[in-house]
Design an enzyme around this catalytic site. Structure first.
Site, mmCIF file in Angstrom:
data_model
loop_
_atom_site.group_PDB
_atom_site.id
_atom_site.type_symbol
_atom_site.label_atom_id
_atom_site.label_comp_id
_atom_site.label_asym_id
_atom_site.label_seq_id
_atom_site.Cartn_x
_atom_site.Cartn_y
_atom_site.Cartn_z
ATOM 1 N N LYS A 125 1.779 -3.303 6.002
ATOM 2 C CA LYS A 125 2.103 -3.153 4.198
ATOM 3 C C LYS A 125 3.434 -3.102 4.104
ATOM 4 C CE LYS A 125 -2.177 -3.647 2.929
ATOM 5 N NZ LYS A 125 -2.635 -4.856 1.818
ATOM 6 N N SER B 2 1.048 -1.211 -0.130
ATOM 7 C CA SER B 2 -0.285 -0.009 -0.023
ATOM 8 C C SER B 2 0.802 1.321 0.160
ATOM 9 C CB SER B 2 -0.900 -0.051 1.208
ATOM 10 O OG SER B 2 -1.730 1.209 1.199
ATOM 11 N N TYR C 239 -1.827 -1.125 9.952
ATOM 12 C CA TYR C 239 -1.791 -1.282 8.702
ATOM 13 C C TYR C 239 -0.643 -0.941 7.843
ATOM 14 C CZ TYR C 239 -4.158 -0.778 3.905
ATOM 15 O OH TYR C 239 -4.188 -0.889 2.455
#
Length: 292
Positions: free
Chosen positions: A175, A157, A171
């Site tokens: 990632k 991401s 997150y």
């Protein structure tokens, strides 16, 4: 058309959004697709077999080949069962697209253990669990003398690579770990005929619409007939190319959004300080003064 003809692919998180577009395009290019999705909410809670089955039905109605699967990729046995399902249904596995993900955003000072563990579990552990079981399959085939030409496409991401986003420590960490895992896996699995790459997509999905500060960016759709730069369909062609048997790339991370694809580079030296002999605290203070 037909760049994936005869290929067998698992696509996780394929019931909606980017994963759904991958599955539809892969089938349209001739692949047999295992459409995997637990069907839970943005935060990973709940389950629903409907989304995965709907995509599989859409593929078969269009003349393609697909089966739906509800295995949980964050569960070690579930990941193994998913690889076994592909082999049982289609005889082998050629492509793994790791796309499943959830969000449980919170600022670090207020994030609890469950919010951290659940996101790392689905994203980072889920990628590894699927990769591990698929790698075992490909290693066995390679050891038996088969010319394996497999491909893995992981999903990193912008958050965690080039655009750190406050509120997404879990997150972003997952990632960033996926980007690193991609490069290690590419170096390890080349001997078995496996290429491993990653994408960092930017598109309109349930997760991006729910991301604080980003929803407004993705919420506005273009007028009819205009190019939709945030459509998740823009992501799938790169993934299909990376999945093709004759694709040359491995160990790469690509950003993709709208009509743009960029190759990303990892950590690298931007400046260096050096002294003759061992460092002292005062040496460090002096040499690094200009870096502040």
């Amino acid at each position: 058309m037909g760049s994936l003809r005869g290929r067998v692919a698992i696509i996780t998180g394929a019931g909606r959004g980017i994963g759904r577009e991958h599955a539809l395009l892969f089938a349209g290019e001739g692949a047999s697709v295992v459409v995997n999705d637990v069907g839970g909410g943005n935060d990973g809670t709940g389950s629903d077999s409907g989304p995965a089955q709907d995509v599989a039905d859409e593929i078969t109605a269009a003349g393609g080949t697909a089966v739906a699967d509800g295995s949980d990729v964050a569960d070690w046995r579930g990941a193994g069962a998913l690889v076994d399902r592909a082999v049982a249904e289609f005889g082998r596995l050629d492509v793994l697209v790791n796309n499943a993900g959830i969000l449980r955003d919170a600022f670090i000072a207020g994030m609890d253990e469950e919010q951290w563990d659940s996101v790392l579990g689905v994203h980072l552990k889920g990628h590894f669990a699927m990769l591990r079981h698929a790698a075992g399959h490909w290693k066995q085939r390679s050891k038996q003398g088969e010319d394996v030409r497999a491909a893995v496409i992981n999903t990193a991401s912008a958050s965690g690579t080039f655009l750190p986003n406050p509120g997404q420590a879990n997150y972003g960490a997952a990632k960033a770990g996926i980007a690193a895992l991609t490069q290690v896996a590419a170096a390890e699995l080349d001997r078995y005929g496996v290429r491993v790459n990653a994408i960092a997509p930017i598109a309109r999905t349930r997760l991006t619409l729910a991301t604080p500060g980003m929803g407004a960016l993705f919420d506005e759709e273009p007028d009819e007939g205009e190019f939709d730069a945030f459509s998740p369909a823009n992501i799938a062609p790169l993934v299909a190319h990376l999945a093709a048997e004759d694709c040359p790339f491995t160990g790469r991370v690509f950003s993709v959004q709208g009509g743009a694809i960029a190759e990303l580079a990892g950590w690298h030296d931007v400046r260096t300080a050096q002294v003759d002999g061992p460092w002292t605290v005062r040496d460090v203070e002096r040499e690094l003064a200009a870096w502040a």
